[in-house]
Design a protein around this motif. Structure first.
Motif, mmCIF file in Angstrom:
data_model
loop_
_atom_site.group_PDB
_atom_site.id
_atom_site.type_symbol
_atom_site.label_atom_id
_atom_site.label_comp_id
_atom_site.label_asym_id
_atom_site.label_seq_id
_atom_site.Cartn_x
_atom_site.Cartn_y
_atom_site.Cartn_z
ATOM 1 N N MET A 13 18.043 79.263 72.011
ATOM 2 C CA MET A 13 18.738 79.856 70.889
ATOM 3 C C MET A 13 19.845 78.891 70.429
ATOM 4 O O MET A 13 20.489 78.243 71.234
ATOM 5 N N ASP A 14 20.043 78.844 69.150
ATOM 6 C CA ASP A 14 21.088 78.015 68.566
ATOM 7 C C ASP A 14 22.445 78.392 69.180
ATOM 8 O O ASP A 14 22.770 79.566 69.333
ATOM 9 N N LYS A 15 23.234 77.396 69.536
ATOM 10 C CA LYS A 15 24.542 77.616 70.181
ATOM 11 C C LYS A 15 25.464 78.464 69.303
ATOM 12 O O LYS A 15 26.194 79.317 69.808
ATOM 13 N N ARG A 16 25.433 78.249 67.996
ATOM 14 C CA ARG A 16 26.277 79.038 67.084
ATOM 15 C C ARG A 16 25.893 80.507 67.121
ATOM 16 O O ARG A 16 26.751 81.377 67.136
ATOM 17 N N ILE A 17 24.618 80.787 67.128
ATOM 18 C CA ILE A 17 24.162 82.180 67.161
ATOM 19 C C ILE A 17 24.537 82.819 68.492
ATOM 20 O O ILE A 17 24.990 83.964 68.545
ATOM 21 N N GLU A 18 24.370 82.069 69.560
ATOM 22 C CA GLU A 18 24.749 82.565 70.884
ATOM 23 C C GLU A 18 26.249 82.890 70.925
ATOM 24 O O GLU A 18 26.650 83.942 71.423
ATOM 25 N N ASN A 19 27.066 81.984 70.397
ATOM 26 C CA ASN A 19 28.518 82.223 70.351
ATOM 27 C C ASN A 19 28.859 83.408 69.453
ATOM 28 O O ASN A 19 29.762 84.182 69.757
#
Length: 180
Positions: free
Chosen positions: A1-7
């Motif tokens: 999963m994209d790090k931005r979405i995870e954050n």
């Protein structure tokens, strides 16, 4: 999963927990307290007074002026809370910003009455200074005393300047719009 979405989801989860705690706090420590009832009066009474003293011939112009005041006050209140300039000890509803009776009633109704009754620039500015003084140096200390708000990085003089500057800017904008 994209790090931005995870954050995003991590932050969202924390926000959900904070919202849940805020609602529990509101139900247990704020709702139906003396301060909460005072906020209810602050929400309703100004509009009753406004409806009594409203000049029906100027209703659209006055409401336009008041709408601008509401939008600006609401947005600046949101900024003030976000940057921790102040916080609301007692909220009418457990939503942000917590100053619903002030942002949507007390402040705009008073501004609208000043706008409606003081038609020359000179009388408007004098009454604006009186209103700003009353709000900043009487109303705000009272609100702190009544445990409605707490100032963290804010001073009464900032509010005094805000009320005057916003009143002048909004009146100038409304006059320009009405002239069109």
């Amino acid at each position: 999963m994209d790090k931005r979405i995870e954050n995003f989801w991590r932050v969202r989860s924390l926000q959900d927990k904070i919202a849940e705690l805020d609602i529990k706090y509101w139900l247990h420590d704020e709702f139906l307290t003396g301060s909460w009832w005072l906020l209810l009066v602050f929400l309703i009474l100004p509009w009753i007074i406004w409806s009594i003293f409203l000049n029906r011939k100027q209703i659209l112009e006055t409401l336009l002026f008041g709408t601008f005041i509401i939008i600006i006050t609401f947005l600046l209140d949101l900024i003030g809370i976000t940057f921790r300039f102040w916080g609301y000890i007692t909220q009418f509803l457990p939503i942000y910003p917590g100053a619903l009776p002030f942002d949507f009633s007390m402040v705009p109704v008073t501004f609208m009455l000043v706008y409606q009754y003081f038609r020359t620039w000179k009388s408007f500015i004098v009454s604006l200074i009186c209103m700003a003084s009353a709000f900043s140096f009487i109303g705000e200390p009272f609100s702190i005393w009544a445990h409605l708000v707490i100032y963290i990085k804010w001073k009464y003089i900032y509010s005094f300047i805000y009320y005057i500057v916003i009143g002048i800017i909004v009146r100038a904008c409304v006059e320009k719009l009405v002239a069109i």
